[in-house]
Enzyme design. Structure first.
Site, PDB file in Angstrom:
ATOM      1  N   LYS A  39       0.976  -1.250  -0.170  1.00 58.65           N
ATOM      2  CA  LYS A  39       0.017  -0.131  -0.068  1.00 58.65           C
ATOM      3  C   LYS A  39       0.939   1.364   0.023  1.00 58.65           C
ATOM      4  O   LYS A  39       1.769   1.567   0.938  1.00 58.65           O
ATOM      5  CB  LYS A  39      -1.160   0.164   1.261  1.00 58.65           C
ATOM      6  CG  LYS A  39      -2.162   1.100   1.222  1.00 58.65           C
ATOM      7  CD  LYS A  39      -2.613   1.674   2.146  1.00 58.65           C
ATOM      8  CE  LYS A  39      -1.793   2.719   2.937  1.00 58.65           C
ATOM      9  NZ  LYS A  39      -1.467   4.187   2.262  1.00 58.65           N
ATOM     10  N   GLY A  66       7.151   4.613   8.136  1.00 52.17           N
ATOM     11  CA  GLY A  66       6.236   5.792   8.527  1.00 52.17           C
ATOM     12  C   GLY A  66       6.648   6.373   9.891  1.00 52.17           C
ATOM     13  O   GLY A  66       7.573   6.090  10.619  1.00 52.17           O
ATOM     14  N   SER A  67       5.512   6.962  10.408  1.00 56.21           N
ATOM     15  CA  SER A  67       5.581   7.739  11.642  1.00 56.21           C
ATOM     16  C   SER A  67       5.654   6.611  12.795  1.00 56.21           C
ATOM     17  O   SER A  67       5.296   5.404  12.784  1.00 56.21           O
ATOM     18  CB  SER A  67       4.580   8.677  11.797  1.00 56.21           C
ATOM     19  OG  SER A  67       3.218   7.838  11.860  1.00 56.21           O
ATOM     20  N   THR A  68       6.503   7.060  13.934  1.00 58.01           N
ATOM     21  CA  THR A  68       6.344   6.298  14.977  1.00 58.01           C
ATOM     22  C   THR A  68       4.984   6.043  15.586  1.00 58.01           C
ATOM     23  O   THR A  68       4.904   4.983  16.204  1.00 58.01           O
ATOM     24  CB  THR A  68       7.416   6.945  16.178  1.00 58.01           C
ATOM     25  OG1 THR A  68       8.696   6.889  15.600  1.00 58.01           O
ATOM     26  CG2 THR A  68       7.513   6.170  17.655  1.00 58.01           C
ATOM     27  N   GLU A  92      10.527  15.216  15.883  1.00 58.90           N
ATOM     28  CA  GLU A  92      10.615  15.116  14.298  1.00 58.90           C
ATOM     29  C   GLU A  92       9.788  16.254  13.812  1.00 58.90           C
ATOM     30  O   GLU A  92       8.356  16.183  13.691  1.00 58.90           O
ATOM     31  CB  GLU A  92      10.168  13.641  14.038  1.00 58.90           C
ATOM     32  CG  GLU A  92      10.804  13.544  12.282  1.00 58.90           C
ATOM     33  CD  GLU A  92      10.451  12.142  11.988  1.00 58.90           C
ATOM     34  OE1 GLU A  92       9.330  11.590  12.248  1.00 58.90           O
ATOM     35  OE2 GLU A  92      11.162  11.394  11.381  1.00 58.90           O
ATOM     36  N   GLU A 136      10.079   0.779  10.446  1.00 55.39           N
ATOM     37  CA  GLU A 136      11.250   1.496  10.184  1.00 55.39           C
ATOM     38  C   GLU A 136      10.557   2.998  10.425  1.00 55.39           C
ATOM     39  O   GLU A 136       9.750   3.608   9.531  1.00 55.39           O
ATOM     40  CB  GLU A 136      11.801   1.622   8.644  1.00 55.39           C
ATOM     41  CG  GLU A 136      13.125   2.217   8.599  1.00 55.39           C
ATOM     42  CD  GLU A 136      13.335   3.548   8.123  1.00 55.39           C
ATOM     43  OE1 GLU A 136      12.952   4.529   8.878  1.00 55.39           O
ATOM     44  OE2 GLU A 136      13.113   3.983   6.847  1.00 55.39           O
ATOM     45  N   CYS A 185      13.667  10.320   7.146  1.00 57.43           N
ATOM     46  CA  CYS A 185      13.723  10.002   8.488  1.00 57.43           C
ATOM     47  C   CYS A 185      14.723   9.912   9.341  1.00 57.43           C
ATOM     48  O   CYS A 185      14.835  10.141  10.386  1.00 57.43           O
ATOM     49  CB  CYS A 185      12.834   8.528   8.459  1.00 57.43           C
ATOM     50  SG  CYS A 185      13.873   7.473   7.393  1.00 57.43           S
ATOM     51  N   GLY A 195       3.505   3.289  13.763  1.00 57.66           N
ATOM     52  CA  GLY A 195       4.424   2.088  13.958  1.00 57.66           C
ATOM     53  C   GLY A 195       3.942   1.514  15.452  1.00 57.66           C
ATOM     54  O   GLY A 195       3.665   0.180  15.480  1.00 57.66           O
TER      55      GLY A 195
END
Ligand code: NAI
Length: 798
Positions: A193, A245-247, A398, A267, A301, A250
């Site tokens: 995706k 993607g974003s933490t 971030e 990641e 990132c 995640g």
């Protein structure tokens, strides 16, 4: 039109636009909307929904794309499942040919894909043309090689199955390549995706899959937003999820997959330090900052977003940086002489603006280039906060935009401290002309990728991925490939055995009939920081043999005991810094001391139900296992990767730090040692929760630890209720990883609790593992789970 003389006077750049007509024609051809790619065909969304994809540099629509529904995901997973048997059993050479064909087709379409990526994402054509797309091709070439080699070079492994892959928008096609190339090489099929902002190059890639005749269903692409991604994560037919993607997302995915047995790699975000020592080549370092934080508009990132500058050179360095920033050109990303293009979407731009505003409100001094920004589109100027406080929001969060945050330090120790003062651990750059200092600093920074006098270097042959809340798993190289393989032995586990459930009854004699009780000689305490300790709660339970005979008392540890044990483990970090040779000496000594007490240990096992022979065998096997890992202590080497010329790219195996070990009920002594030894051989310190069914072999083991020069805190043992203690370990922010060798039914709770600091959890079906067998009870896979890869890039040459 200006004259040549005028141009020479002003040195103004003229426009140098890259032609976009082939891409415009392609988009025009798809004016009716793009469809999903499922089972080798382009199909509409099951509900007919679409969403609009924009060109952020011009604020104009580019295309309409199918909105993926749960039914679309079902269809894609089903296509991938049908394709799996044939694809996974193709000879590696055949898969290599497909991957090679994909690489060739990407190269043939390099210009097309670069322009399309630039239109869709807003990043400069210079970057898509020179970095993104060539690296995409490189990934497919490299993994064509792996497809050829896996059978012989990574034997006894097989593909995981259907892989669900979810990627972000900052390197759309490159992230696709990082995920699809290794998955296919290893024999998996995929459902990918793409990010909702940038799905177009993935759809162009789908056309390439068709062109090269990739069997239908091997690659499926379903477009959509977070809800489509969530449906993919939740799908029962998916065996692995790979996410970038974003933490925040995640963490959601970690929770959503808890207990499912799905393999997971994450990641995630970062706030990577960029350290400039006073002896650095300052002009080189300034160019480094440009590549670190203004590359891809800072939407990277691993962007070097925290500039740590040694105090003595800070003013000079920041002056140079400001002067250089003033020359950066922001504008139409299709212009070949533009340095920075557009931010991917107005929503991301608003996020950057709001964080920068917060930085100013919190007292940060902001400097921004006064470069001209286009009137239309999402653009942001190169920016730097010159005196940020380490604890301020902008220094911790971030920003994901072209905004650097500068701080100063005095000593190398302080630099390391500041660098590690973050919950992330993705990457770091270290700038110094002193190679000793640079490498010493690199070795102390908790991050997955270290660049010496360089930044943002990537290659298919080198592992990329984070420590801590930047995620786990690697992409690229052998480690990346292993994320898409499973050892065959994990597919051939023993049938689940009937279980004995330990009752931790703290009432006197555990409710046993006192008449049956033999004399109980002692109560085993806990073992924390190299000392025996009474359980904090003051309770113990009666451990019984299978026939109900009471064998002794074991302490019921609680949260506080676990916390105390973790504290001593954190302090014992000297163990991680020891040479493998020294650790091996301690391990051999442990084997020697166990051997001297072999009779006692066999008696203990006999009393808990083993036959005489089985007991002696288990002790003997335990001694051998200690020897096995003592042997490995100085041999689990990293590698030097073949990346680009004039670079030493070193893959180092580093210990995690503190690992929680939850032991199996089976083989009470050997099972526990099979976890402790690989972990400590690699330099970790461990907090062990032994099996509550037979904890007394574990508590007897204190004496072996005491007499073997194992430093206090390297191994702590807390007996008690396994699930509760394990959850405390999973929750604990200073526990860096967790191994959980207990039945599958117990996995969900610990995996959920681990989402806090996103520690990797290795779940092993302890009850279905033959701990005696050298194939299943030991091996390099234990060492791999005991280490994380740090990739250090060291360029050389003038
Ligand atoms: P995101 O993490 O929401 O999006 C990344 C991908 O995850 C997209 O494909 C998205 O559709 C998908 N997704 C979102 N929610 C999901 C869910 N619940 N389950 C499964 N998939 C889901 O990132 P977003 O919102 O685009 O950006 C927000 C921030 O995240 C950025 O400002 C940046 O700080 C960070 N980010 C970090 C990236 C990295 O490479 N580490 C990449 C993109 C964003």
């Amino acid at each position: 039109m200006p004259t040549v003389k005028e141009i020479l006077n002003t040195m103004e750049y003229g426009p140098a636009p890259e032609a976009d007509s082939p891409v415009r024609e392609w988009l025009e051809h798809h004016r009716d909307g793009f469809r999903h790619y499922i089972g080798g065909a382009f199909v509409q969304s099951s509900e007919g929904g679409t969403f609009r994809v924009m060109n952020p540099a011009r604020d104009e629509p580019l295309a309409n794309v199918a909105e993926g529904t749960t039914r679309d995901i079902d269809a894609a997973v089903s296509a991938a499942t049908s394709a799996f048997p044939a694809w996974s059993t193709l000879p590696g050479h055949a898969r290599a040919r497909y991957l090679y064909a994909i690489a060739r087709h990407i190269q043939k379409r390099e210009r097309f894909l670069s322009v399309l990526e630039t239109l869709d994402n807003g990043k400069p054509i210079r970057e898509t043309r020179d970095i993104d797309i060539p690296l995409v091709a490189r990934h497919f070439y490299h993994h064509a090689g792996w497809a050829e080699l896996i059978e012989t070079d990574i034997p006894d492994h097989g593909p995981v199955g259907v892989c669900g892959q979810i990627i972000p928008w900052n390197f759309p096609l490159l992230m696709l390549a990082w995920k699809i190339a290794p998955a296919l090489a290893a024999g998996n099929t995929v459902v990918l995706k793409p990010a909702e902002y940038t799905p177009l190059t993935a759809l162009a890639f789908a056309e390439i899959c068709s062109e090269v005749g990739l069997p239908p269903g091997v690659v499926n692409i379903v477009t959509g937003d977070g809800a489509t991604g969530a449906a993919l994560v939740a799908h029962a037919g998916v065996s692995k999820i790979a996410f970038t993607g974003s933490t925040e997302v995640g963490r959601i995915i970690r929770k959503a997959t808890a207990g499912s047995g799905k393999k997971l790699s994450l990641e995630l975000g970062g706030k990577s330090p960029f350290i400039v020592f006073e002896d650095a080549d300052l002009d080189g370092a300034v160019e480094g900052v440009v590549d670190a934080i203004f590359f891809n508009q800072g939407q990277v990132c691993c962007a070097g977003s925290r500039l740590l500058i040694q105090e003595g050179i800070s003013d000079r360095f920041l002056d140079k940086l400001r002067r250089r920033m003033a020359t950066l050109r922001v504008g139409d990303p299709l212009d070949k002489s533009i340095d920075m293009g557009a931010i991917v979407d107005p929503a991301q731009l608003a996020r950057i603006e709001s964080l920068v505003q917060q930085g100013v409100t919190e007292g940060g001094t902001l400097w921004q280039s006064d470069c001209e920004l286009p009137a239309r589109g999402s653009f942001y100027p190169p920016s730097v906060f010159v005196n940020a406080e380490p604890a301020s929001t902008i220094a911790e969060v971030e920003i994901f935009g072209p905004v650097a945050v500068a701080m100063t330090f005095r000593t190398p120790e302080e630099a390391v401290q500041l660098a590690n003062n973050t919950r992330f651990g993705l990457a770091a750059s270290v700038w110094s002309e002193n190679i000793d200092l640079a490498l010493d600093t690199a070795s102390q920074i908790k991050a997955g990728v270290l660049w010496i006098n360089s930044t943002n270097l990537f290659d298919a042959a080198a592992g990329f991925g984070g420590y801590r809340e930047s995620g786990f798993g690697r992409e690229g190289g052998r480690e990346g490939l292993l994320e898409y393989l499973v050892p065959m032995i994990e597919k051939s586990l023993l049938p689940a055995a009937p279980r004995t459930v330990a009752k931790l009854d703290a009432s006197p004699h555990g409710g046993l009939k006192t008449a049956k009780l033999p004399e109980i000689d002692r109560t085993a305490k806990l073992y924390i920081g190299g000392k025996q300790a009474r359980p904090d709660g003051g309770y113990s339970w009666t451990v019984t043999a299978p026939d109900g005979t009471a064998l002794g008392e074991a302490g019921i540890g609680n949260r506080k005991d676990i916390r105390n044990a973790v504290e001593t483990a954190v302090k014992a970090k000297g163990w991680s810094g020891q040479a493998g040779h020294n650790r091996a000496q301690v391990l051999y000594f442990m084997a020697e001391n166990l051997s001297a007490r072999a009779g006692e240990f066999a008696d203990r096992l006999r009393s808990s139900g083993h036959s005489g022979e089985a007991a002696a065998n288990e002790v003997e096997a335990t001694i051998r296992r200690i020897f096995y890992y003592a042997a490995w202590a100085d041999k689990f080497d990293g590698r030097v990767h073949a990346t680009r010329s004039r670079h030493l790219t070193i893959g180092l195996h580093e210990p995690f730090g503190v690992i929680g070990l939850v032991c199996p009920d089976e083989a009470p002594l050997l099972g526990m040692i099979s976890l402790i030894l690989p972990a400590i051989a690699m330099g970790n310190r461990v907090v062990v929760v032994p099996s509550p069914v037979q904890p007394l072999s574990a508590t007897d083991f204190y004496q072996v630890l005491d007499t073997s020069d194992v430093p206090g805190g390297v191994v702590s043992i807390v007996t008690g209720a396994r699930a509760e203690l394990a959850k405390t370990l999973a929750d604990h922010d200073e526990v860096d990883a967790l191994w959980y060798a207990a039945p599958r039914s117990e996995w969900a709770a610990v995996e959920l609790a681990s989402a806090g600091n996103l520690k990797p959890v290795w779940t092993l079906e302890g009850d279905r593992t033959d701990w005696h067998a050298t194939t299943t009870g030991q091996g390099p896979r234990f060492l791999r789970h005991a280490t994380q890869l740090k990739t250090i890039w060291v360029p050389y040459g003038e």
